[in-house]
Design a protein around this motif. Structure first.
Motif, PDB file in Angstrom:
ATOM      1  N   ILE A  40       0.838  -1.195   0.000  1.00  0.00           N
ATOM      2  CA  ILE A  40       0.000   0.000   0.000  1.00  0.00           C
ATOM      3  C   ILE A  40       0.875   1.248   0.000  1.00  0.00           C
ATOM      4  O   ILE A  40       0.688   2.172  -0.797  1.00  0.00           O
ATOM      5  N   PHE A  41       1.864   1.257   0.880  1.00  0.00           N
ATOM      6  CA  PHE A  41       2.707   2.439   1.024  1.00  0.00           C
ATOM      7  C   PHE A  41       3.618   2.666  -0.173  1.00  0.00           C
ATOM      8  O   PHE A  41       4.116   3.773  -0.361  1.00  0.00           O
ATOM      9  N   ALA A  42       3.832   1.644  -1.017  1.00  0.00           N
ATOM     10  CA  ALA A  42       4.644   1.850  -2.222  1.00  0.00           C
ATOM     11  C   ALA A  42       3.999   2.907  -3.121  1.00  0.00           C
ATOM     12  O   ALA A  42       4.683   3.810  -3.616  1.00  0.00           O
ATOM     13  N   GLY A  43       2.689   2.824  -3.324  1.00  0.00           N
ATOM     14  CA  GLY A  43       1.990   3.816  -4.144  1.00  0.00           C
ATOM     15  C   GLY A  43       1.960   5.190  -3.501  1.00  0.00           C
ATOM     16  O   GLY A  43       2.046   6.211  -4.186  1.00  0.00           O
ATOM     17  N   VAL A  96      12.227   2.615   1.629  1.00  0.00           N
ATOM     18  CA  VAL A  96      11.057   3.156   2.326  1.00  0.00           C
ATOM     19  C   VAL A  96      10.129   2.036   2.794  1.00  0.00           C
ATOM     20  O   VAL A  96       9.544   2.106   3.868  1.00  0.00           O
ATOM     21  N   CYS A  97      10.000   0.998   1.966  1.00  0.00           N
ATOM     22  CA  CYS A  97       9.138  -0.154   2.257  1.00  0.00           C
ATOM     23  C   CYS A  97      10.022  -1.403   2.271  1.00  0.00           C
ATOM     24  O   CYS A  97      10.122  -2.109   1.266  1.00  0.00           O
ATOM     25  N   PRO A  98      10.692  -1.680   3.393  1.00  0.00           N
ATOM     26  CA  PRO A  98      11.739  -2.703   3.425  1.00  0.00           C
ATOM     27  C   PRO A  98      11.288  -4.133   3.134  1.00  0.00           C
ATOM     28  O   PRO A  98      12.116  -4.965   2.773  1.00  0.00           O
ATOM     29  N   ASN A  99      10.019  -4.437   3.247  1.00  0.00           N
ATOM     30  CA  ASN A  99       9.544  -5.796   2.950  1.00  0.00           C
ATOM     31  C   ASN A  99       8.896  -5.903   1.579  1.00  0.00           C
ATOM     32  O   ASN A  99       8.321  -6.933   1.238  1.00  0.00           O
ATOM     33  N   LEU A 100       8.994  -4.869   0.780  1.00  0.00           N
ATOM     34  CA  LEU A 100       8.329  -4.832  -0.518  1.00  0.00           C
ATOM     35  C   LEU A 100       8.758  -5.977  -1.423  1.00  0.00           C
ATOM     36  O   LEU A 100       7.942  -6.548  -2.138  1.00  0.00           O
ATOM     37  N   GLU A 106       5.245  -8.038  -7.405  1.00  0.00           N
ATOM     38  CA  GLU A 106       5.036  -6.661  -7.869  1.00  0.00           C
ATOM     39  C   GLU A 106       3.579  -6.442  -8.281  1.00  0.00           C
ATOM     40  O   GLU A 106       3.036  -5.343  -8.134  1.00  0.00           O
ATOM     41  N   SER A 107       2.913  -7.496  -8.748  1.00  0.00           N
ATOM     42  CA  SER A 107       1.519  -7.379  -9.167  1.00  0.00           C
ATOM     43  C   SER A 107       0.580  -7.088  -7.998  1.00  0.00           C
ATOM     44  O   SER A 107      -0.554  -6.660  -8.207  1.00  0.00           O
ATOM     45  N   SER A 108       1.041  -7.289  -6.748  1.00  0.00           N
ATOM     46  CA  SER A 108       0.188  -7.028  -5.583  1.00  0.00           C
ATOM     47  C   SER A 108       0.303  -5.590  -5.087  1.00  0.00           C
ATOM     48  O   SER A 108      -0.450  -5.175  -4.215  1.00  0.00           O
ATOM     49  N   ARG A 109       1.233  -4.823  -5.643  1.00  0.00           N
ATOM     50  CA  ARG A 109       1.427  -3.436  -5.200  1.00  0.00           C
ATOM     51  C   ARG A 109       0.269  -2.553  -5.614  1.00  0.00           C
ATOM     52  O   ARG A 109      -0.293  -2.694  -6.683  1.00  0.00           O
TER      53      ARG A 109
END
Length: 115
Positions: free
Chosen positions: A75-78, A93-97, A102-105
Motif C-alpha cells: 500500500i505504502f509503495a503507491g 522506504v518499504c523494506p519488505n516490498l 510486484e503485481s500485488s502493489r
C-alpha cells in the motif's frame, strides 16, 4: 493545498472477531486503512476481504485472528511514489516490498487522481 495532502488512518494491529471473556476483543493481525486527500482516488475498496469468517476459513487462525491478505508495504509503495520517492528507493522506504509480488502493489495510479 488539499491536493498536496494525504491523510492515512491505520491501525498497528487488528482485533479478533469473537469477544473475549471481558466482552472486548484481543489483539490480532488483520487491520484496515483509510485514505483522504485532495487527489486520493476515492470511492473504492482495495485488497481482498476473506470469504469465510468462521473458524474453518483459510485465513482464520484460532480465536478469530485473521491473516492479512495485503502487506502495508504494498500500500505504502503507491503513497511513497505519489510523495516523490524514486522507484529505486522504494525498497528503502518499504523494506519488505521485495517479499511480495510486484503485481500485488497498489500503484500511485490506483490510489491517486492525476492533476
Amino acid at each position: 493545498i488539499w491536493d498536496g495532502i494525504t491523510v492515512i488512518q491505520m491501525s498497528d494491529f487488528g482485533r479478533t472477531l469473537p469477544a473475549n471473556g471481558g466482552d472486548g476483543s484481543d489483539h490480532a493481525w488483520g487491520g484496515n486503512y483509510m485514505m483522504m486527500g485532495g487527489t486520493v482516488r476515492g470511492g473504492q475498496v482495495l485488497g481482498t476481504y476473506p470469504d469465510v469468517l468462521t473458524d474453518d476459513g483459510p485465513l482464520i487462525l484460532q480465536r478469530g485472528r485473521v491473516i492479512p491478505t495485503t502487506s502495508w508495504d504494498v500500500i505504502f509503495a503507491g503513497i511513497a511514489e505519489w510523495a516523490g520517492v524514486p522507484s529505486a528507493s522504494l525498497g528503502y522506504v518499504c523494506p519488505n516490498l521485495d517479499k511480495f509480488p510486484e503485481s500485488s502493489r497498489f500503484t500511485m495510479a490506483q490510489l491517486f487522481e492525476t492533476l
